[in-house]
Every structure is written in structure tokens, then in C-alpha cells.
Design a protein around this motif. Structure first.
Motif, short mmCIF file in Angstrom:
data_model
loop_
_atom_site.label_atom_id
_atom_site.label_comp_id
_atom_site.label_asym_id
_atom_site.label_seq_id
_atom_site.Cartn_x
_atom_site.Cartn_y
_atom_site.Cartn_z
N PRO A 132 0.81 -1.23 0.00
CA PRO A 132 0.00 0.00 0.00
C PRO A 132 0.84 1.28 0.00
O PRO A 132 0.47 2.27 -0.65
CB PRO A 132 -0.83 -0.13 1.29
N SER A 133 1.97 1.27 0.71
CA SER A 133 2.82 2.46 0.74
C SER A 133 3.48 2.72 -0.61
O SER A 133 3.73 3.87 -0.98
CB SER A 133 3.90 2.30 1.81
N ALA A 134 3.78 1.65 -1.35
CA ALA A 134 4.45 1.80 -2.65
C ALA A 134 3.49 2.03 -3.80
O ALA A 134 3.92 2.29 -4.92
CB ALA A 134 5.29 0.55 -2.93
N THR A 135 2.19 1.96 -3.53
CA THR A 135 1.20 2.05 -4.61
C THR A 135 1.29 3.37 -5.35
O THR A 135 1.19 3.42 -6.58
CB THR A 135 -0.22 1.84 -4.06
N SER A 136 1.45 4.47 -4.62
CA SER A 136 1.53 5.78 -5.29
C SER A 136 2.77 5.86 -6.18
O SER A 136 2.73 6.45 -7.27
CB SER A 136 1.53 6.90 -4.26
N TRP A 137 3.88 5.26 -5.75
CA TRP A 137 5.08 5.21 -6.59
C TRP A 137 4.79 4.41 -7.86
O TRP A 137 5.20 4.80 -8.96
CB TRP A 137 6.22 4.55 -5.82
N ILE A 138 4.11 3.28 -7.71
CA ILE A 138 3.84 2.42 -8.86
C ILE A 138 2.92 3.12 -9.84
O ILE A 138 3.15 3.08 -11.06
CB ILE A 138 3.23 1.09 -8.37
#
Length: 290
Positions: free
Chosen positions: A204-210
Motif C-alpha cells: 500500500p505504501s508503494a502504490t503511489s510510486w507504482i
């Protein structure tokens, strides 16, 4: 202060807040209309200038064509088909290759990026190899894929995959590395295992990066499909470009590029819509003109 006075002051305060909210909403709408109107005027102005320069022979209309001829070529393809078949069949063929390559590249990039972001040993071992592969000019792999997989869609999908994989991988990897360590530590204190931390905290924390990489990567997928079709194919918009170039039909080359641009803009709009739906909690960018 009497109750009537307090009520009156409260009412005036609420009314003032409502007025300010309405004023901000009107200002935002007016700015959006101004941005869209300016975009349209800029596009119309550039097309009109191009048309005038070609008709006045300031630029060579044979090499540079003109918007009216490009429109006629697009309409002819849409109504009567292309030498390779229906225009919509060519669009779907390219879109199918790009979508399949995009999905495979995104899944591979996310899985490997999160994995290496979480397991430092694997990152240390595989890091140099990934950097070497990323340094290769991946467009030149298209002829190799054509030799391996033939003229069918597999070679174009492979070209799209290698172009999509690396931007998604590096964003997923960085997103996994940038996770708040306090969140991870608190999760472990609460008894979460590695799998739970990865699924419920890291991803969930990396979703915006992805999602940031998805906007760019679909364009790369289209490029991979088009380059593969341009080198060798039986169908697709890239084949239209190659055939138009082979007959010195500049209008056909530009028409295929316009169709590609429309497809890319529609895909970008869909991704932006999905991102807004998934990340409603994110504050709107004040400088965003969309």
C-alpha cells in the motif's frame, strides 16, 4: 452576550465560509475553463499555421503534408479501410499487443521491485545485472525479438515488456525502500510476519510510486508495439506507418501518429481516473491544470 447575538454571529460566520467556498469553487472552474480554452486555441493556431505554411509553399507539402490531407487520410481509412484491412482492426491489433506487454511488464516490475526492495541480499546480487540490462538501448532488441518470435504479436509484446518493465521496477523498488520504518516496526510489534508486512504495509505504501510509473509505462508499451510492427508485422498501426513511408505518403504517416496519440491520451485519461478513485485521500495539487 445574549443567545440571539451568538446565533446571529454563528450564522454570519457560516454564511461567510459558504461564500468563500463557493468563490473558490467558481475560481477553480474558471481556471479550468481557461486552461482548456487556451489548450484548444493553441492547438487550432498551430494547425492553422501548419496548413497556411504548406499551402503557401513555405514548407514542402509533399514532405510535411498538411492537416487537411491528414484528416482526409484518416477519414478514408476509417470509412474505406486500409490496404492491410479495417482501420479498427489495425488499432485493436496494436492496442492488444501494447496492453498485453504493459500488463506483463507491470506485473513483473512490481513483483521483482517489491521483492528486491524487501530482500536486500537479492538486491545486492541482482542489482548489477539489472543496471546492465537497463543501460542497453532496448529499442534495438526489437529485431532480435522478431528473429526469435516471428512476425506475429509475440515479438511486439516482448518489445513492449522490456520497455515497460524497468520504469515500473525502479519505482516499485524505490517505493518499497521508502516505506516508513516506524510503520514496519509497529507492525512487527503487533505480531505481523514478513508476508503480512509486505501485503499490508509495504505494497500500500508503494502504490503511489507504482501508479506514477504507470502513466509513463503505457506510452512505452505503445512505442514497443509500434517499433516491432514497423520492423516487421502483418497488421498494426506500425505497419501503416511503414507502408505509408514506403509509398512517400506523408499524410498517412501523420494520420497513424494522430491515431496513436488519441489512443495514448485515452489510456492516460483512464489511468488518471483510476488514480483519483484509488487515492481520494491525496490532496489535490494546486498547480494541476487537469
Amino acid at each position: 452576550m445574549s443567545p440571539e447575538t451568538v446565533t446571529s454571529v454563528t450564522s454570519r460566520t457560516a454564511a461567510g465560509r459558504t461564500d468563500r467556498s463557493q468563490a473558490r469553487a467558481r475560481a477553480a472552474r474558471n481556471r479550468k475553463l481557461l486552461v482548456y480554452g487556451t489548450r484548444v486555441l493553441l492547438l487550432v493556431g498551430l494547425l492553422a499555421l501548419w496548413e497556411w505554411l504548406a499551402r503557401a509553399a513555405v514548407i514542402d507539402p509533399f514532405n510535411f503534408s498538411m492537416p487537411s490531407k491528414i484528416w482526409d487520410q484518416t477519414a478514408q481509412w476509417a470509412l474505406h479501410g486500409t490496404p492491410q484491412g479495417s482501420l479498427w482492426e489495425q488499432v485493436w491489433y496494436t492496442l492488444y499487443e501494447a496492453l498485453l506487454g504493459w500488463v506483463i511488464g507491470v506485473l513483473g516490475g512490481v513483483v521483482l521491485g517489491i521483492t528486491l526492495g524487501r530482500i536486500r541480499f537479492l538486491a545486492d546480487v541482482l542489482g548489477p545485472y539489472i543496471k546492465v540490462l537497463n543501460a542497453l538501448p532496448r529499442i534495438v532488441l526489437a529485431p532480435i525479438f522478431l528473429i526469435w518470435f516471428g512476425l506475429g504479436p509475440a515479438s511486439k509484446v516482448a518489445s513492449a515488456v522490456v520497455l515497460v518493465f524497468f520504469p515500473v521496477f525502479f519505482n516499485a523498488f524505490q517505493g518499497a525502500r521508502e516505506v516508513d520504518r516506524n510503520l514496519v516496526a509497529n507492525s512487527r510489534i503487533l505480531g505481523a510476519g514478513n508476508r503480512q508486512v509486505t501485503l499490508q504495509v509495504v505494497i500500500p505504501s508503494a502504490t503511489s510510486w507504482i501508479f506514477t510509473s504507470l502513466h509513463v509505462s503505457f506510452g512505452f508499451a505503445l512505442i514497443g508495439a509500434i517499433v516491432g510492427e514497423y520492423i516487421g508485422a502483418t497488421k498494426g498501426l506500425g505497419l501503416l506507418v511503414a507502408a505509408s513511408q514506403g509509398t512517400f505518403n506523408a499524410a498517412g504517416v501523420y494520420a497513424a501518429m494522430v491515431i496513436l496519440a488519441v489512443v495514448a491520451l485515452l489510456a492516460e485519461g483512464l489511468l488518471a481516473f483510476l488514480e483519483r478513485r484509488l487515492f481520494r485521500w491525496k490532496p489535490a495539487d494546486a498547480g494541476d491544470g487537469r
